[in-house]
Motif scaffolding. Structure first.
Motif, PDB file in Angstrom:
ATOM      1  N   VAL A  33     -11.343  20.048  -2.928  1.00  0.00           N
ATOM      2  CA  VAL A  33     -10.367  18.949  -2.913  1.00  0.00           C
ATOM      3  C   VAL A  33     -10.983  17.701  -3.540  1.00  0.00           C
ATOM      4  N   TRP A  34     -12.215  17.395  -3.141  1.00  0.00           N
ATOM      5  CA  TRP A  34     -12.904  16.237  -3.715  1.00  0.00           C
ATOM      6  C   TRP A  34     -12.957  16.358  -5.240  1.00  0.00           C
ATOM      7  N   ALA A  35     -13.376  17.528  -5.703  1.00  0.00           N
ATOM      8  CA  ALA A  35     -13.492  17.735  -7.152  1.00  0.00           C
ATOM      9  C   ALA A  35     -12.128  17.575  -7.824  1.00  0.00           C
ATOM     10  N   PHE A  60      -8.176  14.360 -10.977  1.00  0.00           N
ATOM     11  CA  PHE A  60      -6.995  13.498 -10.948  1.00  0.00           C
ATOM     12  C   PHE A  60      -7.362  12.109 -11.493  1.00  0.00           C
ATOM     13  N   ALA A  61      -8.438  11.551 -10.963  1.00  0.00           N
ATOM     14  CA  ALA A  61      -8.878  10.221 -11.400  1.00  0.00           C
ATOM     15  C   ALA A  61      -9.201  10.226 -12.895  1.00  0.00           C
ATOM     16  N   SER A 115     -10.899  -2.761  -3.624  1.00  0.00           N
ATOM     17  CA  SER A 115      -9.582  -2.148  -3.410  1.00  0.00           C
ATOM     18  C   SER A 115      -9.423  -1.010  -4.421  1.00  0.00           C
ATOM     19  N   LEU A 116      -8.829   0.063  -3.970  1.00  0.00           N
ATOM     20  CA  LEU A 116      -8.625   1.215  -4.851  1.00  0.00           C
ATOM     21  C   LEU A 116      -7.765   0.788  -6.049  1.00  0.00           C
ATOM     22  N   LEU A 171      -4.668   9.853  -4.126  1.00  0.00           N
ATOM     23  CA  LEU A 171      -6.081   9.717  -4.501  1.00  0.00           C
ATOM     24  C   LEU A 171      -6.930   9.373  -3.279  1.00  0.00           C
ATOM     25  N   SER A 172      -6.474   8.380  -2.516  1.00  0.00           N
ATOM     26  CA  SER A 172      -7.286   7.937  -1.384  1.00  0.00           C
ATOM     27  C   SER A 172      -7.427   9.067  -0.364  1.00  0.00           C
ATOM     28  N   LYS A 173      -6.418   9.921  -0.264  1.00  0.00           N
ATOM     29  CA  LYS A 173      -6.500  11.020   0.707  1.00  0.00           C
ATOM     30  C   LYS A 173      -7.414  12.138   0.213  1.00  0.00           C
ATOM     31  N   MET A 174      -7.455  12.322  -1.104  1.00  0.00           N
ATOM     32  CA  MET A 174      -8.355  13.348  -1.651  1.00  0.00           C
ATOM     33  C   MET A 174      -9.808  12.877  -1.616  1.00  0.00           C
TER      34      MET A 174
END
Lengths: 393, 334
Positions: free
Chosen positions: A195-197, A202-203, A255-256, A271-274
């Motif tokens: 998930v992190w990867a 995504f980013a 801040s994101l 994004l913040s959840k991943m």
């Protein structure tokens, strides 16, 4: 035999065409499957007289792909030995996501990004449902077919996870995509590492450059903390018990929004959840697919209509790392150093712990160029192999 | 991998009894024909998986002898002997049951394609154990296996590719052990078990594991899915220990929405597995002596010269004396 004169048929079935890539383990070439008329890519892996017999990476890939059949997983059509080589026959893929992200001529709309991420997560969700960890998610391993469909490839590091107490090596993933628990040496981990990867991918789709470009494992953590703030104990209670845990100087999270100024609220929330620090609290792929980002407008672009890289030759699909293709990587362009890179570098306060310092020199010497994408093929590979051998005895 | 339903095992490696009998017969016939035509049955293998069949000129050397092939039943005995060896080797190394089961499945699948007269089962047995370790991510080097049981590890490396290919590279294998654990934890709920009952269930699992080991030696793994093997093992063990009302438990299973069976149907299937265990035959020493002599002559291993060479290899285990270095087209009788 007059093999040299005309295109030869391999195993009486595949009509060889041009070489797609050449590397340390062998060659990938394009071919026509005379049985179906379809274009395929054949990965040749030397058998040789190794002490340890048939290449374990190739075997992992075969055993997994034989069982995993899904529209977003690369199709393994055939596997056979032929003249001192093990041949893996895959469906032919035109390019990969790295090629898309890097091509400055490709404009990616928010709907395009959503479509690529959706396909990535669908493939990954299927793996996790079958209890398979991919462990090498990165744009380079997400291949894109002629119809625009994205497929997960390179299962050479994939593992079946089941028994919760089974120990794995933490030397997985190319560094930029490695979850913080792995960087702290976790040996018991789960689907959250993928998930992190996927979050990093995504980013990267949003930023059009790798998001967290650490030049060593320690530096990677610095980059992560600079982006999301140093995790506090209440955010990630198990952190302090991880084998390689070291205390980092506290850095507050920017801040994101400041890191992703132009993206939608939904995208930012996903994004913040991943990127949640505690792997137990991190969103699962299944939950991510149910996130409002995917249901709210804009709807994802139809894969057939997704933009593709213009210079095809530069971005041929790589079919995984065990051939460590040299000819396939597009030439790196000189890029501006992004402002947020300066920051984390200045915070590298644990250089003494950094055992990979010499490696980071390779990157920093060429200050104007982005560091070479680290892969597990490169520096950590031998280490990984040793780890794998020791881990499971 | 948690999904047997979409597995290669379910799609390709579960047979009807008739089909299985045909496969064994056909494999035997191929070897019989080779023996008739060429006077030997040994198929040579090299590390890249290429096979060299005996040629007809080999016949001249053996023409004076009238060699008798192994019968289908004798082949079965030969396999049974070496399947038991798989378990012995795995126990000696204290490998988990899963590896043992994978190695056995590999061995069984290999001999659907081949006769023991074409590839000696001892060599295949060792290679299957090695490959099972590798695939189950419990890596042990070929050398270590060889050393541990005083066998030449080059043989393992020589056969690895041929074995993988005969398995059609379908390498993920489902064993009953994991399924048994699942059923037992399901029984805890079914019984709403208290502490003492949980302990009884633990001993049931242990006893059933030993029963599953026995089931793995029969044809059952090629005839039934792992879930049914697991239930059969549990039922046999429960027959002795009496921990649960098994019929009622089966009812609870088939009453689940995705079940394909009725209780009586499932019960019959388990009866079939049990009878395979009851009718399992292990060869006597006398049987083995006779079959082994026949096998050796079919493989062209009967000359005393060849035997002494082998013995020498075994006692000294020299570091490099790979038989894979031998010219593949040389006369098989040596």
């Amino acid at each position: 035999m007059a093999e040299m004169e005309q295109p030869k048929k391999v195993a009486d079935r595949y009509l060889k065409q041009e070489v797609l890539g050449q590397g340390t383990y062998g060659v990938v070439f394009k071919a026509t499957d005379t049985k179906t008329g379809e274009t395929v890519a054949i990965k040749k892996i030397r058998i040789g007289k190794h002490k340890e017999g048939v290449n374990i990476t190739a075997l992992r890939e075969i055993k997994m792909l034989k069982e995993l059949k899904h529209p977003h997983i690369i199709l393994l059509i055939d596997a056979f030995p032929h003249k001192q080589n093990l041949h893996l026959v895959f469906e032919f893929m035109e390019t990969d996501l790295e090629g898309v992200i890097r091509d400055s001529n490709v404009f990616l709309s928010p709907a395009d990004v959503k479509s690529y991420l959706l396909m990535t997560l669908k493939g990954l969700a299927y793996c996790h449902e079958k209890r398979v960890l991919h462990r090498d998610m990165k744009p380079n391993n997400l291949l894109i077919g002629p119809d625009g469909q994205l497929k997960l490839a390179d299962f050479g590091l994939a593992r079946i996870f089941g028994s919760p107490d089974r120990k794995f090596t933490h030397q997985v993933f190319a560094r930029w995509y490695r979850a913080p628990e792995l960087l702290f040496g976790a040996k018991q981990y789960g689907a959250a590492v993928d998930v992190w990867a996927a979050g990093c991918i995504f980013a990267e789709l949003l930023l059009r450059r790798p998001f967290l470009q650490g030049n060593s494992d320690i530096d990677q953590l610095s980059k992560i903390f600079a982006a999301f703030g140093t995790p506090k104990a209440d955010q990630w209670p198990d952190m302090k018990n991880l084998p390689d845990y070291v205390e980092y100087q506290f850095v507050p999270a920017p801040s994101l929004r400041s890191l992703f100024p132009t993206v939608s609220e939904d995208a930012l929330d996903l994004l913040s959840k991943m990127f949640t620090y505690d792997p137990k609290a991190r969103i699962s792929i299944k939950q991510a697919l149910e996130h409002r980002y995917f249901t709210f407008a804009p709807s994802p672009t139809d894969p057939a209509k997704l933009p593709k890289p213009v210079r095809k030759q530069e971005t041929k699909a790589s079919y995984g790392k065990h051939e460590a293709i040299k000819g396939i990587s597009p030439p790196r362009k000189i890029r501006r150093v992004m402002p947020e890179h300066g920051r984390p570098d200045g915070m590298k306060s644990h250089v003494d712990k950094d055992q990979q310092a010499p490696m980071s020199l390779d990157f920093t010497v060429l200050a104007e160029r982005p560091p070479n994408r680290p892969t597990i093929t490169s520096a950590d590979r031998s280490h990984l192999k040793r780890k794998l051998d020791l881990d499971f005895q | 991998m948690a999904d047997f339903q979409t597995s290669t095992q379910r799609a390709k490696w579960v047979f009807t009894p008739q089909k299985l009998a045909e496969r064994y017969k056909a494999a035997n016939q191929r070897a019989v024909q080779l023996l008739e035509k060429c006077g030997t049955t040994q198929v040579e293998v090299d590390a890249s998986g290429s096979l060299t069949y005996p040629t007809e000129n080999a016949r001249d050397q053996a023409a004076d002898k009238k060699l008798k092939p192994l019968s289908v039943d004798e082949e079965r005995f030969m396999r049974a002997f070496y399947e038991a060896k798989v378990q012995e080797v795995c126990s000696a190394f204290e490998f988990p049951h899963k590896i043992q089961a994978t190695a056995l499945q590999y061995f069984k699948r290999f001999y659907l394609q081949w006769s023991v007269m074409q590839h000696h089962p001892k060599e295949i047995m060792l290679t299957c154990v090695y490959a099972a370790c590798k695939i189950e991510e419990n890596h042990v080097s070929a050398e270590e296996i060889g050393k541990g049981i005083k066998q030449d590890h080059h043989i393992i490396l020589k056969y690895e590719m041929a074995v993988l290919q005969s398995l059609e590279f379908d390498l993920i294998v489902f064993a009953p052990y994991r399924a048994m654990e699942g059923f037992v934890s399901n029984m805890e709920e079914f019984l709403q078990a208290r502490d003492d009952e949980i302990q009884k269930l633990e001993s049931l699992l242990k006893a059933a594991t030993a029963e599953a080991d026995k089931i793995m030696l029969t044809d059952a793994p090629l005839l039934f899915p792992p879930g049914q093997l697991a239930l059969a093992a549990l039922r046999i063990a429960n027959g002795v220990l009496g921990v649960v009302d098994f019929d009622r438990y089966l009812e609870s299973i088939v009453s689940q929405p995705n079940s394909e069976h009725t209780t009586s149907h499932l019960s019959n299937l388990l009866d079939d597995i049990e009878s395979l265990v009851k009718n399992y035959k292990y060869p006597s020493e006398k049987d083995m002596k006779h079959i082994n002599r026949k096998l050796k002559s079919c493989l062209g291993h009967s000359s005393s010269h060849d035997e002494s060479k082998k013995r020498e290899k075994r006692s000294k285990h020299k570091s490099h004396r790979s038989s894979s270095d031998a010219p593949p087209n040389g006369p098989p009788a040596g």
